[in-house]
Scaffold this motif. Structure first.
Motif, short mmCIF file in Angstrom:
data_model
loop_
_atom_site.label_atom_id
_atom_site.label_comp_id
_atom_site.label_asym_id
_atom_site.label_seq_id
_atom_site.Cartn_x
_atom_site.Cartn_y
_atom_site.Cartn_z
N GLY A 123 -12.29 169.92 -16.16
CA GLY A 123 -11.53 168.52 -15.88
C GLY A 123 -12.02 167.56 -16.41
O GLY A 123 -11.86 166.67 -16.66
N THR B 117 -14.21 174.92 -13.55
CA THR B 117 -12.88 174.30 -13.83
C THR B 117 -13.22 172.80 -13.46
O THR B 117 -12.44 172.05 -14.55
CB THR B 117 -11.77 174.82 -12.38
OG1 THR B 117 -11.57 176.33 -12.70
CG2 THR B 117 -10.38 174.10 -12.53
N ARG B 118 -14.04 172.42 -12.45
CA ARG B 118 -14.05 171.05 -12.44
C ARG B 118 -14.77 170.42 -13.85
O ARG B 118 -14.50 169.32 -14.05
CB ARG B 118 -14.84 170.76 -11.10
CG ARG B 118 -14.13 170.94 -9.81
CD ARG B 118 -14.98 170.75 -8.64
NE ARG B 118 -15.59 169.20 -8.90
CZ ARG B 118 -14.87 168.32 -8.24
NH1 ARG B 118 -13.63 168.57 -7.72
NH2 ARG B 118 -15.34 167.12 -8.33
N GLU B 119 -15.73 171.10 -14.15
CA GLU B 119 -16.67 170.73 -15.33
C GLU B 119 -15.48 170.60 -16.39
O GLU B 119 -15.61 169.44 -17.22
CB GLU B 119 -17.43 171.71 -15.43
CG GLU B 119 -18.27 171.58 -17.07
CD GLU B 119 -19.05 172.36 -17.71
OE1 GLU B 119 -19.16 172.78 -18.89
OE2 GLU B 119 -19.61 173.44 -16.91
N LEU C 65 -9.80 168.49 -12.00
CA LEU C 65 -10.49 167.53 -11.38
C LEU C 65 -10.51 167.77 -9.77
O LEU C 65 -11.53 167.50 -8.97
CB LEU C 65 -10.30 166.02 -11.54
CG LEU C 65 -10.81 165.81 -13.11
CD1 LEU C 65 -10.10 164.27 -13.33
CD2 LEU C 65 -12.39 165.54 -12.99
N HIS C 66 -9.40 168.14 -9.32
CA HIS C 66 -9.28 168.51 -7.73
C HIS C 66 -9.47 169.81 -7.31
O HIS C 66 -9.19 170.17 -6.29
CB HIS C 66 -7.83 167.91 -7.16
CG HIS C 66 -7.63 166.48 -7.36
ND1 HIS C 66 -7.41 165.84 -8.73
CD2 HIS C 66 -7.91 165.49 -6.65
CE1 HIS C 66 -7.15 164.60 -8.45
NE2 HIS C 66 -7.50 164.25 -7.06
N TYR C 67 -9.86 170.65 -8.28
CA TYR C 67 -9.96 172.17 -8.12
C TYR C 67 -11.35 172.27 -6.98
O TYR C 67 -12.50 171.83 -7.47
CB TYR C 67 -10.14 172.94 -9.31
CG TYR C 67 -10.37 174.52 -8.98
CD1 TYR C 67 -9.28 175.25 -8.85
CD2 TYR C 67 -11.78 175.05 -9.03
CE1 TYR C 67 -9.64 176.46 -8.45
CE2 TYR C 67 -11.87 176.34 -8.82
CZ TYR C 67 -10.77 177.23 -8.62
OH TYR C 67 -10.86 178.56 -8.25
N GLU C 68 -11.38 173.11 -5.87
CA GLU C 68 -12.36 173.29 -5.14
C GLU C 68 -12.93 174.70 -5.42
O GLU C 68 -12.04 175.54 -5.25
CB GLU C 68 -12.12 173.27 -3.64
CG GLU C 68 -11.77 171.72 -3.43
CD GLU C 68 -12.72 170.88 -3.42
OE1 GLU C 68 -13.75 171.11 -3.32
OE2 GLU C 68 -12.45 169.69 -3.60
#
Length: 430
Positions: free
Chosen positions: A339, A335-337, A427-430
């Motif tokens: 974003g 998910t971050r990638e 971008l804020h997904y952990e």
């Protein structure tokens, strides 16, 4: 012309520049999770292997049957008597029908148009044979000289009996390839004698090996054509018949050859009409029409292939669901990638393309490995079971194409889900 070719080349280079990094990234992601990727491919591997193996086994069986039918001759018609097995049954049948006779043969020859050859047959299994065969007792076929052309017999040694020998019921015999080897192993049978029941016969010829109907195939003659002894029909009737001949038909079969395969259905209908009339519809004969059997077998093969593909496609469906599950898990992991890619300007279409490429790689590699496994299974079946298997380009192409299509189909939803992620939340997904 040059400007057009230059434009096409530039578009191709731009497409390669876009797609190349996506393929490389997809391979890197799959290699980073080798075990998970392999387990995901297992469904596709099993599905493709099942399609290839099942189609090869089915095609092999159908090929044997169709080759035998073609070998019988698409211009031939075979009438088989349904004889009584005891005196009481014969009396009931004779009250209605005289059975298959030479009169029927002459009637068919005189009234069915387009006949190019005809032969009666008198068949029986001898009670005694010298030399003793080291295999099953052969079947004696009493036939006319024209039977050789009708059946397409090729001679390995010697010759077939002629009209003069047939007319005087000469004590001569032509052996099938198998029985010749069983009776006279390692030596030439030509000029040798064999004793059938109480009659000595001179061997004048040996046929080349012939195809035999696969076991369990209904509607086809079941005799092992390599385990036959051919004699003139009057030799069989006057010299060789045993005590059970009194409950048998005068002849138990006839072979009819028509001038063209196109006329065989018409000739078959004419023969049925004649025999039904003379036999009072007693149902004491059957008519084998190889041309009709061949067409029916081809239709059966097409249906069989569709059924086998449908059954094996269940495995491909399960494999596709596995790909969807793994791709959904991959979306969560990356998910971050996603974003970051969207934040630096990647469009939704590029994210969709990335995940579809990965799904295609998984299904494509699974398809290739499945084809290899399917070919291996079919070879093992042929080796250990003794079955004929046929790997066709159609079955390989079908299995591989369906596997890739399934991968793409089940990769669409995860790819669209990834593309629709909100870049800020991603971008804020952990």
């Amino acid at each position: 012309m040059n400007a057009s070719m230059t434009g096409t080349g530039q578009r191709h280079r731009r497409w390669s520049a876009r797609i190349g990094p996506d393929i490389r990234m997809g391979l890197e992601n799959l290699l980073a999770h080798k075990l998970r990727s392999l387990l995901t491919m297992l469904g596709m591997i099993c599905g493709v292997a099942a399609v290839v193996a099942m189609l090869s086994i089915g095609a092999g069986a159908q090929q044997q049957v169709m080759a035998f039918i073609e070998n019988l001759g698409v211009r031939n018609l075979i009438v088989e008597a349904r004889e009584a097995t005891d005196w009481q049954s014969m009396q009931k049948m004779r009250a209605v029908s005289p059975g298959l006779t030479f009169t029927d043969l002459r009637l068919v020859e005189a009234n069915v148009p387009g006949i190019s050859g005809i032969s009666p047959r008198k068949r029986f299994t001898p009670t005694a044979l010298l030399p003793r065969p080291g295999r099953d007792m052969p079947v004696v076929f009493g036939v006319a000289p024209g039977y050789r052309a009708i059946a397409g017999l090729a001679m390995a040694q010697g010759r077939f009996f002629d009209e003069e020998e047939a007319r005087r019921a000469a004590p001569v015999a032509v052996l099938g390839d198998g029985i010749a080897e069983a009776l006279f192993p390692g030596t030439s049978p030509i000029g040798q004698h064999l004793k059938v029941n109480e009659q000595w016969l001179l061997v004048i010829g040996v046929t080349r090996p012939q195809m035999t109907a696969p076991r369990g195939t209904s509607g086809l003659p079941a005799d092992d054509r390599n385990n036959l002894v051919y004699v003139p029909v009057w030799t069989a009737i006057l010299r060789l018949e045993d005590s059970t001949s009194s409950v048998k038909d005068e002849i138990d079969g006839m072979y009819v050859q028509v001038a063209s395969s196109d006329t065989s259905p018409v000739a078959a209908q004419a023969i049925r009409g004649l025999l039904d009339e003379t036999h009072k519809r007693a149902g004491d004969y059957s008519l084998v029409v190889p041309a009709e059997l061949l067409a029916e077998q081809r239709r059966t093969q097409q249906i069989f292939q569709m059924v086998m593909v449908a059954i094996a496609s269940i495995s491909l469906l399960v494999g596709g669901i596995g790909i969807m599950n793994i791709m959904l898990a991959s979306v969560l992991e990356r998910t971050r990638e996603i974003g970051v890619r969207r934040a630096v300007g990647a469009r939704q279409a590029e994210v969709v393309r990335q995940f579809l490429i990965e799904a295609t790689i998984i299904s494509g590699l699974g398809g290739v490995l499945g084809v290899v496994v399917g070919v291996l299974i079919s070879r093992l079946v042929a080796y250990f079971a003794g079955w004929t298997t046929v790997i066709t380009p159609f079955s390989v192409a079908l299995a591989f194409t369906v596997s890739v299509a399934v991968g793409l189909l089940f990769g669409v939803y995860p790819a669209r889900k990834a593309a629709r992620l909100d870049p800020v939340k991603a971008l804020h997904y952990e």
